[in-house]
Design an enzyme around this catalytic site. Structure first.
Site, PDB file in Angstrom:
ATOM      1  N   SER A 100      27.739  45.949  40.222  1.00 54.63           N
ATOM      2  CA  SER A 100      27.960  45.124  39.033  1.00 54.63           C
ATOM      3  C   SER A 100      27.068  45.576  37.881  1.00 54.63           C
ATOM      4  O   SER A 100      25.980  46.113  38.084  1.00 54.63           O
ATOM      5  CB  SER A 100      27.663  43.659  39.347  1.00 54.63           C
ATOM      6  OG  SER A 100      28.521  43.192  40.354  1.00 54.63           O
TER       7      SER A 100
HETATM    8  N1  SAH Z   1      27.054  42.626  44.801  1.00 56.25           N
HETATM    9  C1  SAH Z   1      27.409  43.984  44.445  1.00 56.25           C
HETATM   10  C2  SAH Z   1      28.807  44.068  43.916  1.00 56.25           C
HETATM   11  C3  SAH Z   1      29.730  44.647  44.919  1.00 56.25           C
HETATM   12  S1  SAH Z   1      31.429  44.710  44.407  1.00 56.25           S
HETATM   13  C4  SAH Z   1      26.371  44.542  43.490  1.00 56.25           C
HETATM   14  O1  SAH Z   1      25.219  44.372  43.721  1.00 56.25           O
HETATM   15  O2  SAH Z   1      26.683  45.202  42.534  1.00 56.25           O
HETATM   16  C5  SAH Z   1      32.104  43.386  45.372  1.00 56.25           C
HETATM   17  C6  SAH Z   1      32.040  43.561  46.857  1.00 56.25           C
HETATM   18  O3  SAH Z   1      32.773  42.487  47.445  1.00 56.25           O
HETATM   19  C7  SAH Z   1      32.672  44.834  47.403  1.00 56.25           C
HETATM   20  O4  SAH Z   1      31.710  45.574  48.113  1.00 56.25           O
HETATM   21  C8  SAH Z   1      33.772  44.333  48.337  1.00 56.25           C
HETATM   22  O5  SAH Z   1      33.952  45.122  49.497  1.00 56.25           O
HETATM   23  C9  SAH Z   1      33.255  42.948  48.693  1.00 56.25           C
HETATM   24  N2  SAH Z   1      34.272  42.034  49.204  1.00 56.25           N
HETATM   25  C10 SAH Z   1      35.564  41.865  48.810  1.00 56.25           C
HETATM   26  N3  SAH Z   1      36.156  40.926  49.558  1.00 56.25           N
HETATM   27  C11 SAH Z   1      35.233  40.490  50.460  1.00 56.25           C
HETATM   28  C12 SAH Z   1      35.243  39.528  51.514  1.00 56.25           C
HETATM   29  N4  SAH Z   1      36.341  38.825  51.831  1.00 56.25           N
HETATM   30  N5  SAH Z   1      34.120  39.341  52.216  1.00 56.25           N
HETATM   31  C13 SAH Z   1      32.991  40.041  51.941  1.00 56.25           C
HETATM   32  N6  SAH Z   1      32.907  40.965  50.966  1.00 56.25           N
HETATM   33  C14 SAH Z   1      34.021  41.181  50.226  1.00 56.25           C
END
Ligand code: SAH
Length: 251
Positions: A100
């Site tokens: 993010s």
């Molecule tokens: N928190 C991260 C952002 C990651 S992007 C940061 O520090 O930048 C969002 C994440 O959500 C992805 O890795 C994706 O695999 C995860 N995601 C999507 N659906 C999900 C679910 N049902 N359970 C857990 N993670 C999920």
């Protein structure tokens, strides 16, 4: 469950269930991160400039900005992209996912702090990704649980976070669409993945007065929901949002 984990969480340990749990365990801290060498990214001053840009956006909580100063974002990004670590960019982390933007992480942390009026004692993050936001959240919350459905990213986050030695952060491999019952109730649930509507479990796992912050709908909006003791749920829109979609099942 080891004694050392029990020492951090005496009251409510997550059950094993079908979720593989991995505490971020203490490990010797390297003298300097390899990705940082030669980029000058290990300097606090580089991060301080990013924090000043975030402050200038307005509405950021001092505790959120302090957390952004504390976490070295370049350690969560592959070396080829590390020079962009302190720009306000979402960057690829593999598997079609992104880290993010700093402004989004700082905004989410600030909104949660403002809505709760205090540090959340217990917080659940849906979507660990590379672990960056989880690390930031560990500086503003008592205990953080973070769940990720892509095993390779869960492992990447574990590896990224090991050297930071954040004893109040739990990483779990699992589908967060149903929240994480093992750590409930939470003061706050924060999703890094967008859903069409907020899953019932995310609201049900909030304590009374607790707040859910999640990107919702098409077009996406970052939405906040407060669960009242009466069971009533109050909601408000924070801003437009552009997050990766929430998906179900494990990969
Ligand atoms: N928190 C991260 C952002 C990651 S992007 C940061 O520090 O930048 C969002 C994440 O959500 C992805 O890795 C994706 O695999 C995860 N995601 C999507 N659906 C999900 C679910 N049902 N359970 C857990 N993670 C999920």
């Amino acid at each position: 469950m080891t004694e050392s984990r029990r020492a951090h969480f005496p009251a409510r340990l997550p059950g094993a269930a079908d979720i593989a749990q991995a505490a971020v365990k203490a490990a010797p801290k390297p003298a300097a991160a390899p990705a940082a060498r030669g980029h000058g990214l290990d300097s606090d001053a580089v991060r301080a400039r990013m924090v000043e840009r975030l402050r200038a956006l307005g509405g950021m909580e001092p505790a959120a900005l302090a957390a952004m100063q504390a976490v070295p974002r370049h350690l969560f990004i592959e070396p080829a992209l590390a020079a962009q670590a302190y720009l306000d960019n979402a960057l690829p982390i593999g598997h079609g996912q992104t880290i993010s933007k700093p402004s989004v992480v700082a905004r989410c942390a600030s909104v949660l702090l403002q809505a709760l009026g205090a540090r959340p004692a217990r917080l659940l993050e849906i979507g660990t990704g590379c672990g960056y936001q989880a690390a930031v959240l560990s500086h503003i919350a008592g205990e953080v649980y973070s769940v990720e459905r892509i095993r390779a990213l869960h492992e990447l986050a574990r590896s990224n976070l090991r050297a930071l030695r954040l004893a109040n952060l739990r990483l779990l491999f699992g589908d967060g669409s149903g929240g994480l019952q093992a750590g409930a109730p939470y003061d706050a649930v924060l999703s890094a993945a967008a859903a069409d509507t907020p899953p019932d479990a995310w609201l049900a796992q909030l304590r009374p007065g607790g707040v859910l912050l999640a990107p919702i709908g098409r077009p996406q909006r970052l939405m906040a929901y407060r669960r009242h003791a009466s069971g009533k749920v109050e909601s408000w829109c924070v801003e437009d949002a552009h997050f990766v979609p929430l998906k179900s099942g494990l990969v």
